[in-house]
Write an enzyme that holds these catalytic residues in place. Structure first.
Site, PDB file in Angstrom:
ATOM      1  N   TYR A 108       0.812  -1.219   0.000  1.00 26.68           N
ATOM      2  CA  TYR A 108       0.000   0.000   0.000  1.00 26.68           C
ATOM      3  C   TYR A 108       0.849   1.273   0.000  1.00 26.68           C
ATOM      4  CZ  TYR A 108      -3.861  -3.178   1.104  1.00 26.68           C
ATOM      5  OH  TYR A 108      -4.788  -4.189   1.064  1.00 26.68           O
ATOM      6  N   ASP A 170      -1.497 -11.362   8.478  1.00 30.60           N
ATOM      7  CA  ASP A 170      -0.664 -12.409   7.867  1.00 30.60           C
ATOM      8  C   ASP A 170       0.782 -12.341   8.320  1.00 30.60           C
ATOM      9  OD1 ASP A 170      -2.447 -13.746   5.695  1.00 30.60           O
ATOM     10  OD2 ASP A 170      -2.792 -11.604   5.500  1.00 30.60           O
ATOM     11  N   HIS A 423       5.029  -6.062  -4.698  1.00 30.33           N
ATOM     12  CA  HIS A 423       3.600  -6.305  -4.870  1.00 30.33           C
ATOM     13  C   HIS A 423       2.761  -5.098  -4.505  1.00 30.33           C
ATOM     14  CE1 HIS A 423       2.165  -6.927  -0.646  1.00 30.33           C
ATOM     15  NE2 HIS A 423       3.454  -6.787  -0.505  1.00 30.33           N
ATOM     16  N   TYR A 504     -11.389  -1.481  -0.230  1.00 32.08           N
ATOM     17  CA  TYR A 504     -11.472  -1.111   1.193  1.00 32.08           C
ATOM     18  C   TYR A 504     -10.260  -0.300   1.636  1.00 32.08           C
ATOM     19  CZ  TYR A 504      -8.020  -4.175   3.542  1.00 32.08           C
ATOM     20  OH  TYR A 504      -6.869  -4.746   4.021  1.00 32.08           O
ATOM     21  N   ARG A 505      -9.226  -0.214   0.782  1.00 31.49           N
ATOM     22  CA  ARG A 505      -7.942   0.379   1.180  1.00 31.49           C
ATOM     23  C   ARG A 505      -7.089   0.338  -0.074  1.00 31.49           C
ATOM     24  NH1 ARG A 505      -4.370  -3.150   5.459  1.00 31.49           N
ATOM     25  NH2 ARG A 505      -2.673  -1.720   5.822  1.00 31.49           N
TER      26      ARG A 505
END
Ligand code: ADP
Length: 561
Positions: A108, A170, A423, A504-505
């Site tokens: 993110y 995670d 990623h 959502y984000r």
């Protein structure tokens, strides 16, 4: 470019001269001590690092040039008054500041700011105390630098896991506050981290300090007394027990937001359930997705499925086991035939479901019999406990840790699917229905195939909805791979918006695009957000552009990427 003066940053804040910046840094050093101020002067100081040793200056998983989303300097306050002083200083100098707790916001943007040249406010470096763990009330009160791993170690060291469990995501290296304010998730019954927070202490953009909920009420019986610094006053005894207090409920505006810096937060812990059993159920065919989801919905809504379970695509589990090159030499996404073969070789399904049972044995047995009977309707479904899976890197064995709140780092491995693996997450929300799941999966796979990237995804099932998490893995040293990843996420956002699926984000690079999809009634919600932003932060110094909200002092259109 003009010659750089010594002490100038690689990237200056917008509309800031070298002299102005240097005066600012001088004052920042007086506030936090020079050892807590670091100016990014040269490109070679932008070292990506690793998850275990993340950088604090830019996005490790850079989608643009490494030096685009970069701070001019990082400043690490030592306590709450220094955070307040930094906010006042940024207002005085009109310099934007981007707070982060740990900077492991991987996929993110990491520690990187939206506006290049912002000051990175590194809260976690010095403010990392566990202020309280209360086993009777089953909660903890923490500062920004407390990671899941830190809390886990604390519980272990004091033999507290007999009483309370922590919910973890995670990977265990993130900040408990950082994750909750971004509305991140874990996988136990307490998986919705924001739902499980209780009580905040927040520094507002003007430097003012507030406590939310019951924390707004001084409590002399708790030791609250005159003369103590506000941030050192003991909290109200119900601060971590009752979320709402009196009057409008403020907490939500401090999540995914640019309205405050969270310096203390309460988080509920789960009472030790008195027994635990993790399990995996595998489903052999890609087409089983529809039926599996239809079975999950009633079980989850009724809480027969007690935790936040995940239904993982084979590609995700395959990527935890080996890099792509182990399975194929091709540049394309894996075909169904290849995936079927991998499933056979790894003894997994095309879809693999991970959950856990909580409680004493008789309770677990009843729940397990219902779960087993329900999923047995799917031909070829197989049921496993961790002891049944003895292979190396068993995902069930890792999940068995995660689902009881023991943090791990094993899920890092899927990032190595490609060389120089980096990623980006694409994460739309949907209804828990077979139709929604299948359509989202089809759209995702089609676009991934067009981009030549793998659809590594799972469905994370919340109380009433699913977070569909698509991990877009790309090669950060290959401009073509980065271009494809950006094309893929932009295209998926637009595709999904047509069906009313919103994320959502998200990553810094696409915050504006996603904010624009939440445009009911002529962007009425964005207008409200801008109004609140401009009144709490008139100079627009705190995290400008975060989640697509631009202060009045910025020309929004010229910042859209
Ligand atoms: P992680 O816990 O995964 O390391 P970060 O510390 O990188 O997460 O935080 C992720 C994002 O959350 C930041 O970029 C920032 O926008 C927001 N954030 C993190 N900590 C705070 C905080 N204490 N106050 C306000 N916002 C925060």
């Amino acid at each position: 470019a003009a010659a750089k003066a010594p002490g100038d940053p690689l990237v200056l804040p917008p509309n800031t001269s070298s002299e102005h910046f240097q005066n600012f840094i001088k004052r920042a050093r007086e506030i936090t001590g020079s050892e807590n101020v670091f100016v990014v002067e040269r490109e070679d100081q932008l070292v990506d690092g690793t998850y275990m040793e993340p950088n604090k200056t830019h996005d490790m998983h850079h989608l643009f040039d490494r030096s685009y989303f970069t701070s001019s300097a990082t400043v690490a306050p030592r306590n709450v008054p220094e955070v307040q002083a930094m906010m006042r200083l940024c207002n005085e100098f009109d310099i934007p500041v981007w707070p982060f707790s740990i900077g492991r916001n991987t996929g993110y943007g990491g520690a990187a700011p939206r506006v290049p040249g912002s000051i990175g406010l590194n809260l976690g470096k010095n403010m990392n105390r566990i202020l309280e763990v209360n086993t009777d009330g089953a909660y903890a009160l923490v500062e920004p630098g407390v990671t899941y791993y830190d809390m886990h170690q604390y519980l272990e060291k004091h033999n507290l896991r007999e009483k309370v469990w922590l919910d973890v995501p995670d990977l265990g290296g993130g900040s408990i506050i950082g994750n909750a304010v971004e509305r991140g998730v874990g996988y136990s019954p307490y998986g919705d981290h924001w739902m499980m927070h209780c009580g905040l202490e927040v520094v507002l953009p003007n430097g003012e300090l507030i406590r939310t909920g019951m924390g707004a009420m001084p409590d002399r019986t708790a030791g609250h007394r005159d003369g103590l610094r506000p941030d050192e006053q003991p909290g109200n005894r119900a601060w971590q027990l009752f979320n709402y207090g009196f009057g409008p409920y403020n907490d939500g505006i401090f999540t995914q937001s640019s309205l405050g810096i969270v310096v203390k937060m309460g988080i509920w812990l789960m009472p030790n359930p008195g027994g635990y059993q993790a399990y995996m159920i595998t489903f052999p065919r890609d087409e089983d997705l529809h039926q599996v989801i239809e079975i999950i919905r009633p079980l989850r809504v009724q809480m027969v499925l007690q935790n936040v379970p995940t239904l993982r695509s084979l590609s995700m589990d395959a990527a935890v086991h080996h890099p792509k090159s182990y399975y194929t030499d091709s540049d394309e996404a894996l075909t169904d035939a290849q995936l079927d073969k991998i499933a056979k070789d790894l003894d997994l399904g095309r879809w693999n479901f991970y959950g856990a049972l909580y409680g004493p044995e008789p309770i677990r047995n009843v729940l397990w019999s219902v779960i087993k009977e329900s999923f047995s309707k799917i031909p070829g479904a197989k049921f496993y406990f961790p002891e049944d899976r003895t292979e190396e890197n068993s995902i069930l064995r890792t999940r068995a840790q995660t689902l009881q709140g023991i943090p791990t780092y094993d899920e890092l491995r899927w990032i190595d699917w490609l060389p120089n693996g980096a990623h980006l997450f694409f994460s739309p929300i949907s209804k828990i229905t077979g139709d929604d799941a299948v359509l989202q999966y089809q759209i995702t796979r089609k676009r991934c195939e067009e981009a030549g990237l793998e659809a590594i995804c799972d469905f994370v099932v919340g109380m009433r909805e699913m977070h569909h998490i698509v991990c877009i893995v790309f090669n950060r040293e290959d401009p073509e791979s980065k271009r494809r990843a950006l094309w893929l996420i932009r295209t998926l956002i637009d595709d999904c918006a047509k069906y009313g699926w919103g994320e959502y984000r998200t990553h810094l690079a696409v915050m504006d695009q996603i904010a624009n999809t939440y445009n009911f009634n002529d962007n009425a919600q964005m207008k409200l957000n801008e109004q609140i932003k401009n009144s709490l932060d008139p100079k627009g110094i705190l995290a400008p552009g975060k989640n697509g909200i631009w202060p009045q002092s910025y020309h929004k259109d010229s910042w859209v990427l």
